[in-house]
Design a protein around this motif. Structure first.
Motif, mmCIF file in Angstrom:
data_model
loop_
_atom_site.group_PDB
_atom_site.id
_atom_site.type_symbol
_atom_site.label_atom_id
_atom_site.label_comp_id
_atom_site.label_asym_id
_atom_site.label_seq_id
_atom_site.Cartn_x
_atom_site.Cartn_y
_atom_site.Cartn_z
ATOM 1 N N ARG A 185 3.637 -6.390 -4.072
ATOM 2 C CA ARG A 185 2.389 -6.859 -4.615
ATOM 3 C C ARG A 185 1.357 -5.850 -4.864
ATOM 4 N N ASN A 186 1.622 -5.225 -6.168
ATOM 5 C CA ASN A 186 1.069 -4.025 -6.406
ATOM 6 C C ASN A 186 -0.023 -4.302 -7.430
ATOM 7 N N PHE A 205 2.645 -11.814 -7.836
ATOM 8 C CA PHE A 205 2.941 -12.498 -6.692
ATOM 9 C C PHE A 205 4.250 -12.175 -6.279
ATOM 10 N N TYR A 214 8.059 -19.732 7.641
ATOM 11 C CA TYR A 214 7.598 -19.212 6.346
ATOM 12 C C TYR A 214 8.043 -17.645 5.993
ATOM 13 N N ARG A 272 8.026 -14.462 3.148
ATOM 14 C CA ARG A 272 7.458 -14.047 2.067
ATOM 15 C C ARG A 272 8.134 -12.439 1.708
ATOM 16 N N GLU A 327 6.312 -9.640 2.671
ATOM 17 C CA GLU A 327 6.222 -9.398 4.259
ATOM 18 C C GLU A 327 7.777 -9.059 5.083
ATOM 19 N N ARG A 384 6.288 -16.151 9.470
ATOM 20 C CA ARG A 384 5.174 -17.101 9.881
ATOM 21 C C ARG A 384 5.625 -18.143 10.605
ATOM 22 N N THR A 422 -1.557 -20.305 10.163
ATOM 23 C CA THR A 422 -0.579 -19.404 10.834
ATOM 24 C C THR A 422 -0.751 -19.354 12.404
ATOM 25 N N ARG A 452 -5.765 -4.604 -11.884
ATOM 26 C CA ARG A 452 -6.524 -3.575 -11.164
ATOM 27 C C ARG A 452 -6.670 -2.411 -12.447
ATOM 28 N N ARG A 483 -5.682 -17.048 1.974
ATOM 29 C CA ARG A 483 -4.301 -16.481 2.108
ATOM 30 C C ARG A 483 -4.057 -15.849 0.872
ATOM 31 N N ARG A 499 -5.550 -16.255 -4.909
ATOM 32 C CA ARG A 499 -6.439 -15.656 -6.074
ATOM 33 C C ARG A 499 -6.648 -16.821 -7.192
ATOM 34 N N PHE A 522 -9.114 -8.582 -5.022
ATOM 35 C CA PHE A 522 -8.198 -9.036 -4.071
ATOM 36 C C PHE A 522 -8.118 -7.632 -3.496
ATOM 37 N N GLU A 582 -5.510 -5.702 -1.089
ATOM 38 C CA GLU A 582 -4.008 -5.699 -0.974
ATOM 39 C C GLU A 582 -3.706 -5.468 0.322
ATOM 40 N N LYS A 631 -4.865 -8.600 2.228
ATOM 41 C CA LYS A 631 -4.318 -9.820 1.373
ATOM 42 C C LYS A 631 -5.085 -11.000 1.251
#
Lengths: 219, 373
Positions: free
Chosen positions: A86-87, A92, A122, A124, A127, A132, A144, B75, B168, B171, B184, B186, B189
């Protein structure tokens, strides 16, 4: 479908994608569909996605096993991109979840309803192994409960995700999570988010099990 | 629906583009990890691409009452917080001879990249500064867009905040906000944005961007307070108008538009019949009401010049800066700002970070909105 009872395996083996017992557990192919745009909770989401493709994952393979103490769900699906970072704001992550009815009659396609909670296990990609444990009583209500009880193992290769989501069958909590016992059955569903397609929240593929998930008995 | 609505008016004719407001906000709210690239308050030059780059073309908001799809600013479009070679310059052992302070890499955009470029061409070039915060809209597109009801409009004052416990990080708010004022984080989150300094508002203190403004161009107060400048500028004199009213979100931040000098003709003489800033451009930014607003301003200026009194000019001159704040003029240094963790919070906007707790004031405990329970 059945969560097979597997003798003499521990959590580590249940979570291992290479454990030999997984070859003997029947994999169920579930066709997946995009969630209907009309069901999206806000006008902004509906307008943005009414002409945009989503629900990119069309099929998931689901199998389940338990050792009397822990239950593990194995999911496999095609995905040409591994979206695990997620950079940037517009990036996403891939994700997946198994949904179980915490109460008989809880509607899986609606993520539960007031008084009829569902329990969501959950994962992701960004993560990693920390899953979760989520409860919901309808769309937009997910909460959560903890980030300790659900553990995941993931592997992406050859345009395919392989994932195991595991959890203790019983968890002492006041929250409305599904408590699992051998011999019991419940409604279930699967959700997949394809990060590369901007999928998140209600923008996803889902499959509601046509049958019940039966927790296999020992012996 | 909020009981009352707090609001801000910014007089663009007094903004010198110094960005003291941006720094005041940065020091107070966006110093944590994950917030490096955030500038809840920005000041850009118009015409220009702004922050994030080309934000006016990114969609969002409402058209004909229907939500309009928007873009999530990246960004790069916001402009990254550049890493500088401080260690190399100050501790590199070359005594300043070998290295000059510079950002790493070759940045090609930043939050105020096109400062002072403006528009038009000689001798009719033009520009003005555009300070922006969240508009704390009456019809917030971000709030409508969130599927988790994580965005709230405070009942007591209409300030729009993100409930980070519910957020959560989906966005949708970022694509929905037509002003592109949501960031946002990071690390957490979650979405984060200007909170109109609500812990200060709760204690009768104006937001840091307003209090710190050396140009006294910011007015703060409730929209319905008929004794205070906001109501007078927006409702009575109708000189303060919203930015891009066509976005349909009903902003609660208003601008006194830039007075438009006359253009030069081909011979270099002033041509009173032609404005320097094309009317079409001002209308594209502020809507058609801008021309009426400018007419009123010019008429009142003429009155004042002729020695007649003008309530409007008196307000805009801001003889006493406290009068700009509609009662939110309490000195932040007279408040004992405490966080729940027992730490002292740098809430006072005095740049030395001093906290002169007064014996006359009971210590006030506030919950830092950034602190996790």
């Amino acid at each position: 479908m059945k969560a097979e009872y597997i003798k003499n395996v521990d959590l580590k083996q249940l979570r291992d994608l290479k454990s030999s017992f997984w070859k003997k557990v029947q994999a169920n192919k579930l066709p997946m569909n995009p969630t209907p745009v009309a069901m999206q909770p806000t006008q902004a989401i509906r307008s943005e996605w009414e002409d945009k493709p989503f629900g990119l994952v069309e099929e998931v393979s689901l199998s389940a096993a338990h050792n009397g103490r822990f239950i593990a769900f194995r999911l496999e699906w095609k995905d040409p991109n591994q979206d695990a970072k997620r950079n940037d704001n517009s990036i996403f992550s891939d994700g997946a979840a198994v949904m179980l009815a915490s109460e008989p009659g809880a509607p899986i396609t609606m993520m539960g309803a007031p008084g009829l909670p569902v329990n969501i296990l959950y994962w992701r990609a960004d993560e990693g192994e920390t899953g979760r444990n989520i409860v919901a009583e309808g769309i937009g209500t997910s909460k959560t409960v903890d980030q300790e009880m659900v553990v995941c193992t993931e592997h992406w290769a050859d345009n395919k995700w392989q994932l195991i989501i595991a959890r203790p069958m019983k968890i002492e909590t006041k929250e409305s999570i599904a408590q699992l016992s051998p011999g019991e059955d419940m409604s279930y569903g699967v959700v997949i988010w394809n990060g590369a397609g901007g999928e998140r929240a209600g923008i996803k593929s889902y499959a509601a099990g046509r049958d019940q998930l039966v927790v296999g008995e020992a012996g | 629906m909020s009981k009352r609505q707090i609001s801000m008016v910014l007089d663009l004719n007094k903004c010198i583009g110094c960005n003291t407001c941006s720094i005041a906000c940065k020091r107070l709210w966006t110093r944590d990890e994950g917030m490096e690239y955030m500038w809840w308050n920005t000041v850009n030059t118009l015409p220009g691409k702004g922050t994030p780059k080309n934000w006016e073309e990114m969609g969002g908001g409402f058209r004909d009452g229907k939500a309009k799809p928007g873009h999530i600013p990246t960004r790069d479009e916001f402009g990254e917080a550049w890493a500088f070679n401080y260690t190399e310059v100050f501790e590199g052992g070359k005594k300043g001879k070998g290295s000059h302070l510079q950002p790493a890499g070759k940045p090609d955009w930043g939050p105020n990249w096109d400062e002072d470029q403006g528009g038009g061409s000689y001798p009719n070039g033009y520009s003005f500064y555009m300070p922006r915060i969240c508009n704390h809209c009456s019809n917030p597109a971000c709030l409508e867009a969130c599927p988790r009801n994580a965005i709230e409009k405070r009942r007591e004052d209409g300030i729009v905040t993100v409930n980070e416990e519910r957020c959560r990080g989906y966005r949708f708010c970022m694509s929905a906000c037509p002003y592109k004022k949501i960031y946002f984080n990071e690390q957490t989150k979650t979405a984060q944005k200007c909170i109109f300094c609500f812990p200060r508002i709760d204690q009768g203190v104006a937001p840091a961007c307003a209090r710190q403004c050396p140009g006294r161009l910011r007015f703060v107060g409730y929209r319905d307070d008929e004794e205070a400048p906001i109501w007078k500028l927006v409702e009575k004199w109708k000189v303060a108008i919203p930015l891009h009213p066509e976005y349909g979100t009903e902003p609660n931040v208003f601008y006194v538009p830039p007075l438009n000098p006359a253009a030069f003709d081909e011979k270099g003489n002033i041509d009173e019949s032609k404005p320097r800033i094309p009317d079409e451009y001002l209308i594209s930014v502020f809507g058609p009401q801008v021309l009426d607003s400018l007419k009123i301003l010019k008429a009142e200026m003429a009155k004042r010049k002729a020695g007649e009194p003008s309530e409007l000019m008196d307000i805009l001159i801001a003889y006493k800066w406290e009068d700009n704040f509609g009662g939110f003029d309490r000195d932040p240094q007279t408040i004992d700002w405490q966080m729940t963790a027992g730490e002292t919070h740098p809430m006072a906007d005095d740049s030395n970070g001093r906290f002169a707790g007064s014996d006359e004031v009971s210590p006030v405990k506030i919950i830092d909105p950034r602190a996790k329970a």
